[in-house]
Structures are given as structure tokens and as C-alpha cells.
Design a protein around this motif. Structure first.
Motif, PDB file in Angstrom:
ATOM      1  N   SER A   3      29.858 -27.487 -72.429  1.00  0.00           N
ATOM      2  CA  SER A   3      28.629 -28.240 -72.688  1.00  0.00           C
ATOM      3  C   SER A   3      28.588 -29.478 -71.816  1.00  0.00           C
ATOM      4  O   SER A   3      29.601 -30.141 -71.623  1.00  0.00           O
ATOM      5  N   VAL A  25      20.722 -30.104 -79.812  1.00  0.00           N
ATOM      6  CA  VAL A  25      20.711 -29.170 -78.681  1.00  0.00           C
ATOM      7  C   VAL A  25      22.056 -29.207 -77.970  1.00  0.00           C
ATOM      8  O   VAL A  25      22.775 -30.201 -78.024  1.00  0.00           O
ATOM      9  N   ASP A  26      22.350 -28.107 -77.308  1.00  0.00           N
ATOM     10  CA  ASP A  26      23.615 -27.971 -76.613  1.00  0.00           C
ATOM     11  C   ASP A  26      23.307 -27.341 -75.265  1.00  0.00           C
ATOM     12  O   ASP A  26      22.863 -26.207 -75.189  1.00  0.00           O
ATOM     13  N   PHE A  33      17.912 -25.190 -68.736  1.00  0.00           N
ATOM     14  CA  PHE A  33      17.615 -25.282 -70.157  1.00  0.00           C
ATOM     15  C   PHE A  33      16.155 -25.706 -70.274  1.00  0.00           C
ATOM     16  O   PHE A  33      15.764 -26.743 -69.737  1.00  0.00           O
ATOM     17  N   ILE A  35      12.728 -26.711 -72.427  1.00  0.00           N
ATOM     18  CA  ILE A  35      12.198 -27.220 -73.699  1.00  0.00           C
ATOM     19  C   ILE A  35      10.728 -26.853 -73.793  1.00  0.00           C
ATOM     20  O   ILE A  35       9.930 -27.225 -72.930  1.00  0.00           O
ATOM     21  N   GLU A 210      18.328 -20.727 -71.092  1.00  0.00           N
ATOM     22  CA  GLU A 210      18.191 -20.919 -72.541  1.00  0.00           C
ATOM     23  C   GLU A 210      16.927 -21.719 -72.838  1.00  0.00           C
ATOM     24  O   GLU A 210      16.529 -22.582 -72.057  1.00  0.00           O
ATOM     25  N   ILE A 212      14.638 -23.865 -75.918  1.00  0.00           N
ATOM     26  CA  ILE A 212      14.444 -24.313 -77.299  1.00  0.00           C
ATOM     27  C   ILE A 212      12.957 -24.542 -77.500  1.00  0.00           C
ATOM     28  O   ILE A 212      12.222 -24.880 -76.562  1.00  0.00           O
ATOM     29  N   VAL A 219      13.830 -28.249 -84.105  1.00  0.00           N
ATOM     30  CA  VAL A 219      14.049 -27.107 -83.213  1.00  0.00           C
ATOM     31  C   VAL A 219      13.819 -25.850 -84.041  1.00  0.00           C
ATOM     32  O   VAL A 219      14.546 -25.591 -84.986  1.00  0.00           O
ATOM     33  N   THR A 222      16.150 -21.314 -80.742  1.00  0.00           N
ATOM     34  CA  THR A 222      17.056 -21.490 -79.602  1.00  0.00           C
ATOM     35  C   THR A 222      17.474 -20.112 -79.149  1.00  0.00           C
ATOM     36  O   THR A 222      17.827 -19.272 -79.986  1.00  0.00           O
ATOM     37  N   GLY A 223      17.419 -19.844 -77.856  1.00  0.00           N
ATOM     38  CA  GLY A 223      17.875 -18.541 -77.371  1.00  0.00           C
ATOM     39  C   GLY A 223      17.325 -18.212 -76.010  1.00  0.00           C
ATOM     40  O   GLY A 223      16.753 -19.063 -75.338  1.00  0.00           O
TER      41      GLY A 223
END
Ligand SMILES: Nc1ncnc2c1ncn2[C@@H]1O[C@H](COP(=O)(O)OP(=O)(O)OP(=O)(O)O)[C@@H](O)[C@H]1O
Ligand SMILES: [Mg+2]
Length: 242
Positions: A3, A25-26, A33, A35, A210, A212, A219, A222-223
Motif C-alpha cells: 500500500s 481506502v487502500d 486508483f 474515485i 481499482e 471506489i 464508500v 470497492t473493486g
């Protein structure tokens, strides 16, 4: 993958009004990533907290494994030097040439020789395929070109993390694809981690490792893109239909 950003139970407010209500979130190193979420749901707010422009009510934000909430300013500066930001509004200075705009972070954060600065500026311009624009004014550029210059400026210091708030807003599909290609090049060739806010479905499909989805301060998903596309959550379904 390890991470690079870990946000835990983040609560944020503007003038007492809750915007993010327990967001975690990670973000994995070397990934893109994305959003997602409706206008006003707090995407920009989340980015601004991660880069320390805003201070949360509570929660933890770790960048490069270090807690930044409450971190001493000097130490935080060091973290910021490894983060590039492409703001939603672009924000190039029309009074400066394209080259001088890209040189701003180099002049602010380094004491490199003028010759080296010019070399870095040219390298970054080349990366965004705008070599010929070096001495132009931003006012002479199209929207897509401005975004690319802003991107060149955001990566001037070779950040490990790049934040992009709506990199493709207002751009046509071809230019959007070019920006996406650039982002993937940064990830694949320079191992940059990219956090992007976007609402362009085609773009999300191309770039996201990924996703979110923010809604009502939380959130709600997530995926991966594939998983999001198959989701039964009404707000997410709506995103893919619109
Ligand atoms: N500086 C501010 N002062 C007070 N309220 C703010 C401020 N900035 C944003 N807000 C409010 O916080 C909420 C979240 O704003 P934010 O800009 O994070 O949304 P967003 O998800 O990025 O939206 P968009 O997709 O339109 O860019 C909105 O209701 C907005 O009105
Ligand atoms: Mg925003």
C-alpha cells in the motif's frame, strides 16, 4: 503489492456540514486508483485531504506508510515533494510560457542549474508530446493541450504519486484517450501510482486497476471495473447507463 496510501475512517466537514463520513481506502503502489461518485459527493475533498490541503475532523491518512494527519509541516513538505497534482481547474499561468509553467515546481523545490531545469522541462514536454509548445503561451493552446502541459508540470519533480482531478473533463474522446495513454505510460514505465477522479466511463474502463464509488459520504463500492459493471447497486448501475 504494497500500500502507498491508506486512509482509515476519514471524517471531514465544511463549516460543520459532514462531507465524508467514515471513508477508508487502500491504494496499491504502481496502480491506477479511480474515485467515482456524483457531483458534490466529496471526491475533490478526499484528494485535498490526502495532500494535506485540508484537515479532517478525525481519521487516519497514511502516505508512504507515514501518518500525515497532524504531521509537522517540514516533514510533510518532504512527502509533498513526492506527490504531483493535476488540479480540476488546470491552473496554468497565462503570463508565463508553457516551458516556464512546467519549470515552476523545479524552481520552487530544487536548486537545480538553469541548464538542467531547461533539460527537465523539455523532457517532460516531450513525454506529453508537445515539444513544439515550449515557448507558446497557455492561452494559445487547446483544452487538451493545456491538460497535457498541466500534466507535464505535475510530473516535473518525478513524483511517486500523481493525483489527477478530472484529467479529461471537457475533452473529446480522442484527446481523452491520449491522456489515458499518458497516465498508463507513467504507471507502466515509471511505476507511478495514480489516483484519478473521473466520470468518463470509457476512461475508467481503460485505466482503472481499482475503483471506489463514493455516495452519501461513504464508500459504497470497492473493486475492479468488471465487478463494478456487474454491480447491482442502483447508484453504480446509473453511472454505467448515463
Ligand atoms: N471550500 C468549501 N467550503 C464549503 N463547502 C465546500 C467547499 N468545497 C466543497 N464544498 C462542498 O463539499 C461537497 C463536496 O465537494 P467536492 O468538491 O469534494 O465534490 P466533488 O465530488 O469533487 O464534485 P465534482 O464532481 O462536482 O467535482 C459539496 O457539497 C461542496 O459544495
Ligand atoms: Mg471535484
Amino acid at each position: 503489492m504494497s500500500s502507498i496510501i491508506e486512509v482509515k475512517d476519514l471524517i471531514t466537514e465544511y463549516n460543520g456540514e459532514r462531507i465524508l463520513d467514515g471513508v477508508s481506502v487502500d491504494v496499491k503502489k504502481g496502480s491506477i486508483f479511480v474515485i467515482l461518485g456524483g457531483s458534490g459527493c466529496g471526491k475533490t475533498t478526499l484528494l485535498k485531504h490526502i495532500i494535506g490541503l485540508l484537515f479532517p475532523v478525525s481519521g487516519s491518512i497514511k502516505v508512504f506508510g507515514q501518518e500525515i494527519v497532524g504531521m509537522e509541516e517540514k516533514k510533510f513538505e518532504e512527502i509533498l515533494e513526492n506527490c504531483g497534482m493535476l488540479f480540476q481547474e488546470g491552473a496554468l499561468l497565462n503570463s508565463l510560457s508553457v516551458g516556464e509553467n512546467i519549470a515552476i515546481p523545479l524552481r520552487q523545490h530544487t536548486d537545480l542549474d538553469e541548464e538542467i531545469i531547461q533539460r527537465v522541462v523539455r523532457t517532460k514536454l516531450h513525454l506529453v508530446e508537445l515539444d513544439y509548445a515550449l515557448n507558446l503561451s497557455p492561452s494559445e493552446l487547446s483544452g487538451g493541450m493545456k491538460k497535457r502541459v498541466a500534466l507535464a508540470r505535475a510530473i516535473a519533480l518525478d513524483p511517486k504519486i500523481l493525483f489527477c482531478d478530472e484529467p479529461s473533463a471537457g475533452l473529446d474522446p480522442v484527446t481523452t484517450r491520449e491522456i489515458d495513454k499518458l497516465l498508463m505510460k507513467l504507471r507502466d514505465q515509471l511505476d507511478m501510482t495514480i489516483i484519478a477522479v473521473t466520470h468518463v466511463v470509457d476512461s475508467v474502463r481503460r485505466i482503472a486497476d481499482e475503483i471506489i464509488f463514493l455516495d452519501d459520504g461513504k464508500v459504497m463500492f470497492t473493486g475492479s471495473f468488471d465487478k463494478a459493471e456487474k454491480s447491482d447497486i442502483p447508484q453504480i448501475k446509473k453511472f454505467f447507463i448515463d
